[in-house]
Design an enzyme around this catalytic site. Sequence first.
Site, short mmCIF file in Angstrom:
data_model
loop_
_atom_site.label_atom_id
_atom_site.label_comp_id
_atom_site.label_asym_id
_atom_site.label_seq_id
_atom_site.Cartn_x
_atom_site.Cartn_y
_atom_site.Cartn_z
N ASP A 104 42.80 -40.42 4.88
CA ASP A 104 43.78 -41.26 5.55
C ASP A 104 43.36 -41.36 7.02
OD1 ASP A 104 46.23 -42.18 6.77
OD2 ASP A 104 47.28 -41.69 4.94
N PHE A 153 52.12 -45.35 1.83
CA PHE A 153 52.20 -43.96 1.40
C PHE A 153 52.30 -43.92 -0.12
CE2 PHE A 153 53.88 -39.80 0.56
CZ PHE A 153 53.21 -39.01 1.48
P1 XMP Z 1 44.60 -37.26 6.87
O1 XMP Z 1 45.53 -38.21 7.61
O2 XMP Z 1 44.29 -36.01 7.66
O3 XMP Z 1 45.42 -36.86 5.56
O4 XMP Z 1 43.36 -37.98 6.40
C1 XMP Z 1 45.62 -35.53 5.24
C2 XMP Z 1 46.41 -35.28 4.03
O5 XMP Z 1 47.67 -35.93 4.14
C3 XMP Z 1 48.11 -36.27 2.87
N1 XMP Z 1 48.28 -37.73 2.79
C4 XMP Z 1 48.99 -38.34 1.84
N2 XMP Z 1 49.69 -37.81 0.83
N3 XMP Z 1 50.29 -39.99 0.15
C5 XMP Z 1 50.34 -38.64 -0.02
O6 XMP Z 1 50.99 -38.18 -0.96
C6 XMP Z 1 49.60 -40.60 1.15
O7 XMP Z 1 49.58 -41.84 1.25
C7 XMP Z 1 48.92 -39.71 2.06
N4 XMP Z 1 48.16 -39.91 3.14
C8 XMP Z 1 47.77 -38.67 3.57
C9 XMP Z 1 47.02 -35.84 1.88
O8 XMP Z 1 47.32 -34.59 1.32
C10 XMP Z 1 45.80 -35.77 2.74
O9 XMP Z 1 44.82 -34.89 2.21
#
Ligand code: XMP
Length: 180
Positions: A104, A153
């Site tokens: 993300d 999300f």
């Molecule tokens: P980042 O932003 O560090 O994301 O790349 C870290 C963790 O956040 C969770 N994540 C999500 N979980 N739906 C979810 O259920 C989403 O759309 C989402 N975006 C981020 C996920 O655990 C990821 O590893």
Amino acid sequence: MEQDFARILIPRDRIQARVAEMAEAITKSYGDEAREIVIVAILSGSVIFLADLIRHLPFKMKLGLMTVSRYRGAATSGGETLLKSAVDLPLENRHVLLIDDILDSGGTLRAVCEDLRKQRPADLKLAVLLRKPSKAPKDIIPDFVGFDIEDVFVVGYGLDFNSQYRNWPDIGVLRPELYA
Ligand code: XMP
């Protein structure tokens, strides 16, 4: 549970087909080096993906699991600290394949990759099931990506909201009132 979803983004049969394709690409990419592979998976979002993916991989592997939790406290003046557990396996000179559910904003994977590189693996590859191209930083380029998705999300197939919906076999978006 089905009634909680506003729409299905990726149905279960497409997920299964894509995971099998990813496994094929991963297998090809390692070739003879497959003897030395350590899979490191980030809990908990990757569990379903991990379980499906590794059963398609036809070589011996060691499996290490790690947890990453976010801590936002006064001491960090609004910033975020990532608390990472260690992987309980030697990684030095091993071919390490890191597995996560979603790329993300990339904060988690950047921090985890930095940690793993300190242990001097022979190489470090990254496989993610989902990526949000509109948010993912340009310098984090996974070796294997399941699906690029829009910036919404998502839950299901391991991904949760309030620790729920991980067991739903499709990936989808909840009804907006449930996110409130
Ligand atoms: P980042 O932003 O560090 O994301 O790349 C870290 C963790 O956040 C969770 N994540 C999500 N979980 N739906 C979810 O259920 C989403 O759309 C989402 N975006 C981020 C996920 O655990 C990821 O590893």
